[in-house]
Design an enzyme around this catalytic site. Structure first.
Site, mmCIF file in Angstrom:
data_model
loop_
_atom_site.group_PDB
_atom_site.id
_atom_site.type_symbol
_atom_site.label_atom_id
_atom_site.label_comp_id
_atom_site.label_asym_id
_atom_site.label_seq_id
_atom_site.Cartn_x
_atom_site.Cartn_y
_atom_site.Cartn_z
ATOM 1 N N GLU A 1 0.501 -1.106 -0.248
ATOM 2 C CA GLU A 1 -0.275 -0.349 -0.192
ATOM 3 C C GLU A 1 0.832 1.429 -0.256
ATOM 4 O O GLU A 1 0.844 2.181 -0.911
ATOM 5 C CB GLU A 1 -0.793 -0.065 1.154
ATOM 6 C CG GLU A 1 -1.654 -0.736 1.021
ATOM 7 C CD GLU A 1 -2.869 -0.478 0.331
ATOM 8 O OE1 GLU A 1 -3.173 0.416 -0.265
ATOM 9 O OE2 GLU A 1 -3.859 -1.555 -0.775
ATOM 10 N N CYS B 1 -12.063 1.818 -15.713
ATOM 11 C CA CYS B 1 -11.818 3.833 -15.113
ATOM 12 C C CYS B 1 -10.706 4.261 -15.711
ATOM 13 O O CYS B 1 -10.633 5.403 -13.916
ATOM 14 C CB CYS B 1 -13.116 3.763 -14.435
ATOM 15 S SG CYS B 1 -13.937 4.918 -14.005
ATOM 16 N N CYS C 1 -15.325 2.413 -21.177
ATOM 17 C CA CYS C 1 -16.801 2.295 -21.251
ATOM 18 C C CYS C 1 -18.096 0.538 -21.035
ATOM 19 O O CYS C 1 -19.126 1.000 -20.494
ATOM 20 C CB CYS C 1 -17.760 4.239 -20.718
ATOM 21 S SG CYS C 1 -16.925 4.978 -19.872
ATOM 22 N N CYS D 1 -17.858 -1.528 -18.937
ATOM 23 C CA CYS D 1 -17.902 -0.998 -17.694
ATOM 24 C C CYS D 1 -19.138 -1.841 -16.670
ATOM 25 O O CYS D 1 -20.273 -1.865 -17.495
ATOM 26 C CB CYS D 1 -18.034 0.185 -17.379
ATOM 27 S SG CYS D 1 -18.761 0.802 -16.079
ATOM 28 N N CYS E 1 -24.375 4.951 -14.326
ATOM 29 C CA CYS E 1 -23.071 5.953 -13.673
ATOM 30 C C CYS E 1 -23.629 7.144 -15.080
ATOM 31 O O CYS E 1 -24.187 7.020 -15.578
ATOM 32 C CB CYS E 1 -21.700 5.253 -15.146
ATOM 33 S SG CYS E 1 -20.786 6.438 -14.874
#
Length: 347
Positions: A36, A191, A198, A201, A207
């Site tokens: 992370e 994205c 899209c 997606c 959306c």
């Protein structure tokens, strides 16, 4: 709709997500935490070899805490944003002192450690232990800004608080580790910032940005302003044995605690600095091509001056803030990427 958002992402993730990242096998709190921190401001493909090298040398939190800072910075060298490495080291030492050599399984305790913010703490808890916490990294901000058609730059407190509420509202009741990874993978691969896919997606039907024809304009970009330009002269002093003079930078600020080339404001200052480290008469230095490097907040241009075959004025001990370093020893030190490129070109 809330449950649908998470469930559709998880279905997509099961087929298209990244399941073989090195920090997932095994998925220990230490490995999750390290990944992370490395992934902040850095892409997965760049992080992977650094992660592998880091855990090979420092396989667990006590090993990291016990390592000299120079070793930690050397392992980090090239990843940039070196405050992350210094904070990682300090946090490991704090865990040894206060948490029995382990990361605490507590959000407030994690956030109190150097270099761990709200989203990073949540990502650690969700991925290492499956605890129910929302994340809000750059990918998630972009996805939520589009899906909910949120106006305003996500860096502002008002917009960020709004996005946090959305992030928490979409949390599923199970599979928190997978859901956390799914969000990051979805933002990184579908994205995306530019040219999002899209048509592929899994959540495009709801959306708001797509429905409004605003995908390209969301999230609202940060108000732009030109980056300031800074310049500095760096000295490349090589002695007769081929060692180069390096000095440790201050612990705070840019390249904190890394080993770099001595710096001067101009050629006159460089000659004065040269005289403090080298004795005898030497011809004028050779001017090398400038090296440009972009930081988040400004652009820096290095102007290298090269002297070869100099005689050191005085002996330098290993504990000093200056050091004559052989070519073979360069890999053992944390050195800024543009400086390392300069030195590699001379090797």
């Amino acid at each position: 709709m809330t449950d649908s958002f998470a469930s559709r992402l998880l279905v997509w993730f099961d087929i298209n997500g990244r399941h073989d990242l090195p920090w997932q096998h095994p998925r220990t709190p230490y490995r999750v935490w390290l990944s992370e921190i490395m992934l902040q401001q850095t892409q997965v493909r760049v992080v992977m070899p650094y992660f592998e090298r880091f855990v090979a040398a420092l396989p667990d939190l006590p090993a990291l805490a016990a390592a000299p800072q120079d070793e930690v910075l050397a392992l980090w060298s090239g990843l940039g944003y070196y405050a992350r490495a210094r904070n990682l080291h300090a946090a490991a030492q704090a865990c040894v002192e206060h948490h029995g050599g382990e990361l605490p399984r507590n959000h407030a305790a994690l956030v109190s450690l150097p270099g761990i913010g709200r989203s990073t703490a949540s990502a650690i808890l969700a991925q290492a232990w499956g605890d129910r916490h929302a994340i809000l990294d750059g990918n998630v901000k972009r996805v939520l800004s589009r899906w909910h058609a949120v106006d305003g730059w996500p860096g502002t407190s008002r917009v960020e608080q709004q996005l946090w509420k959305f992030a928490e509202s979409h949390l599923p009741d199970a599979r928190l580790a997978d859901y956390t990874q799914a969000q990051m993978d979805f933002g990184a691969t579908l994205c995306t910032r530019h040219d999002p896919a899209c048509m592929l997606c899994p959540i495009s039907a709801d959306c708001a940005a797509l429905a409004q024809g605003r995908v390209a304009e969301l999230p609202t970009p940060k108000p732009g302003k030109p980056l300031p330009e800074r310049e500095t002269t760096v000295l490349m002093l090589y002695d007769e044995a081929g060692r180069v003079l390096l000095q440790r930078r201050p612990p705070t600020g840019i390249w904190g605690s890394l080993w770099s080339l001595p710096e001067a404001n101009d050629a006159e200052g460089a000659r004065a600095l040269f005289s403090t480290h080298a004795k005898g008469d030497h011809p004028p230095p050779r001017r090398l091509a400038p090296v440009a490097h972009a930081f988040t907040h400004y652009r820096l241009t290095l102007h290298p001056l090269l002297w070869q075959g100099v005689a050191p004025r005085q002996a330098i001990n290993d504990g000093d803030e200056q050091r004559w370093v052989s070519r073979d020893a360069l890999e053992t030190l944390g050195i800024p990427a543009p400086v390392r490129r300069l030195l590699s070109a001379r090797s």
